[in-house]
Design an enzyme around this catalytic site. Structure first.
Site, PDB file in Angstrom:
ATOM      1  N   CYS A  33       0.829  -1.207   0.000  1.00 18.51           N
ATOM      2  CA  CYS A  33       0.000   0.000   0.000  1.00 18.51           C
ATOM      3  C   CYS A  33       0.864   1.258   0.000  1.00 18.51           C
ATOM      4  O   CYS A  33       1.618   1.489   0.957  1.00 18.51           O
ATOM      5  CB  CYS A  33      -0.905  -0.009   1.227  1.00 18.51           C
ATOM      6  SG  CYS A  33      -1.814   1.529   1.482  1.00 18.51           S
ATOM      7  N   TRP A  56      -7.386  -7.655   4.410  1.00 15.95           N
ATOM      8  CA  TRP A  56      -6.034  -7.678   4.964  1.00 15.95           C
ATOM      9  C   TRP A  56      -5.989  -8.577   6.195  1.00 15.95           C
ATOM     10  O   TRP A  56      -6.880  -8.528   7.039  1.00 15.95           O
ATOM     11  CB  TRP A  56      -5.595  -6.284   5.378  1.00 15.95           C
ATOM     12  CG  TRP A  56      -5.409  -5.302   4.268  1.00 15.95           C
ATOM     13  CD1 TRP A  56      -6.255  -4.301   3.901  1.00 15.95           C
ATOM     14  CD2 TRP A  56      -4.281  -5.207   3.383  1.00 15.95           C
ATOM     15  NE1 TRP A  56      -5.727  -3.582   2.853  1.00 15.95           N
ATOM     16  CE2 TRP A  56      -4.519  -4.117   2.518  1.00 15.95           C
ATOM     17  CE3 TRP A  56      -3.086  -5.933   3.252  1.00 15.95           C
ATOM     18  CZ2 TRP A  56      -3.607  -3.743   1.527  1.00 15.95           C
ATOM     19  CZ3 TRP A  56      -2.185  -5.567   2.264  1.00 15.95           C
ATOM     20  CH2 TRP A  56      -2.448  -4.483   1.413  1.00 15.95           C
ATOM     21  N   TYR A  98      -4.150   3.802 -11.295  1.00 13.94           N
ATOM     22  CA  TYR A  98      -5.361   3.074 -10.940  1.00 13.94           C
ATOM     23  C   TYR A  98      -6.497   3.395 -11.912  1.00 13.94           C
ATOM     24  O   TYR A  98      -7.292   2.513 -12.279  1.00 13.94           O
ATOM     25  CB  TYR A  98      -5.775   3.411  -9.504  1.00 13.94           C
ATOM     26  CG  TYR A  98      -4.791   2.932  -8.468  1.00 13.94           C
ATOM     27  CD1 TYR A  98      -4.946   1.700  -7.838  1.00 13.94           C
ATOM     28  CD2 TYR A  98      -3.689   3.707  -8.131  1.00 13.94           C
ATOM     29  CE1 TYR A  98      -4.036   1.257  -6.904  1.00 13.94           C
ATOM     30  CE2 TYR A  98      -2.767   3.268  -7.193  1.00 13.94           C
ATOM     31  CZ  TYR A  98      -2.947   2.044  -6.583  1.00 13.94           C
ATOM     32  OH  TYR A  98      -2.025   1.606  -5.662  1.00 13.94           O
TER      33      TYR A  98
END
Length: 324
Positions: free
Chosen positions: A64, A97, A193
């Site tokens: 991330c 996660w 993205y």
């Protein structure tokens, strides 16, 4: 109370399904936003959430870029003893996660959570479970997952306990830094993205040109200065860099952001190497986690989940930026 760390069950996309895919949106709406806003948009260093050593625990994932921003600031300022951290497994299925023992990640020694979703549910939230997360040990709940501002809060609110003196958000530059950071977020950070999750060819064509126009502009800016604001590292450099370090390894192929590589740029590529060769940047970068996460969990983009071997880039090569 003694906490017994718990390991999540192994990731199993075939059994549980992928973590999720971008919701289908009309191109005009998709262009405005590529990610949900934070569920806990609180600032650290306020009266409600004061900066205190040992009060906050960070949940972060190496893949991330928002997590890495916080990790870099934490390392640059020498706050490792002030802000504890749990590193998440880079692989996700629909459960999100997780905390598992493995190379470069581990279990939660603070709360014993097996999944990050447990922290959110313990704080009264169901929905999108994102990183980074600041857990408040005093209030026993999430203090903030404000991905846009947590790096700024760490850079400014914990100076009293920092063991390294570096001002990443100097008062006299804050207006300019904020303006550039907005440009970086919209055009550079979100750009790959938008390309990778493009709903139409027309949308992709527009966004890929916009992304590389921004990179061209930044390359020109760095022609006569070592960092974005001259001879000092600021938050803007960190925010740009976390995109650059992922670009050739992932974004060029996985997100089709392939007009050029960062390695093809005369200034961005040496600049990226210059920063990588600082311990705080190098030591918070895990290319294995980054590549396995993107190629192995975005199954709607890469159904085979095959993780490419390359690219073979020498991040330790001399950069020649010292004289800028």
């Amino acid at each position: 109370m003694s906490i017994t760390p718990r390991a999540a069950e192994p990731v199993d996309i075939d059994k549980y399904g992928p973590y999720g895919r971008p919701p289908s949106k009309p191109p005009a709406e998709a262009r405005k936003q590529t990610r949900p806003g934070p569920a806990f948009p609180n600032r650290i260093g306020t009266s409600e959430y004061p900066a205190e050593p040992g009060r906050y625990h960070l949940y972060a994932g190496h893949p991330c870029p928002f997590s890495q921003r916080v990790m870099i600031v934490r390392a640059l300022k020498g706050l490792e003893e002030v802000l504890s951290v749990s590193i998440l497994d880079p692989m996700r299925d629909s459960r999100g996660w997780a905390l598992r023992e493995g190379e470069g990640h581990g279990l939660d020694e603070v709360n014993g959570f097996a999944f990050l979703s447990e922290a959110y549910r313990a704080s009264g939230f169901e929905g999108h479970y994102s990183t980074p997360v600041f857990w408040d040990r005093t209030a026993n709940r999430i203090a903030s997952n404000d991905f846009q501002h947590l790096d700024t809060d760490v850079a400014t609110a914990f100076d009293a306990w920092a063991t390294r003196e570096i001002d990443l958000y100097p008062e006299n530059l804050r207006g300019e830094i904020d303006e550039l950071n907005e440009f970086l977020y919209e055009k550079v950070h979100n750009g790959p993205y938008k390309c990778g999750f493009a709903p139409t060819q027309e949308f992709y064509d527009t966004e890929v040109r916009s992304l590389f126009a921004a990179l061209d502009e930044l390359d020109a800016r760095l022609a006569d200065r070592r960092y974005l604001f001259g001879d000092r590292i600021t938050l803007s450099d960190i925010r740009l860099w976390v995109t650059l370090v992922r670009f050739d390894a992932v974004y060029v192929t996985h997100f089709k952001a392939n007009l050029r590589r960062i390695a093809d740029y005369p200034n961005l590529w040496p600049y990226a190497r210059d920063l990588y060769q600082i311990d705080a940047f190098r030591d918070t970068t895990n290319f294995d986690h980054i590549k396995r996460h993107y190629f192995g969990t975005h199954t709607w983009i890469n159904p085979s989940r095959i993780v490419p071997v390359g690219p073979d880039l020498d991040w330790e090569a001399p950069h020649g930026r010292e004289t800028k």
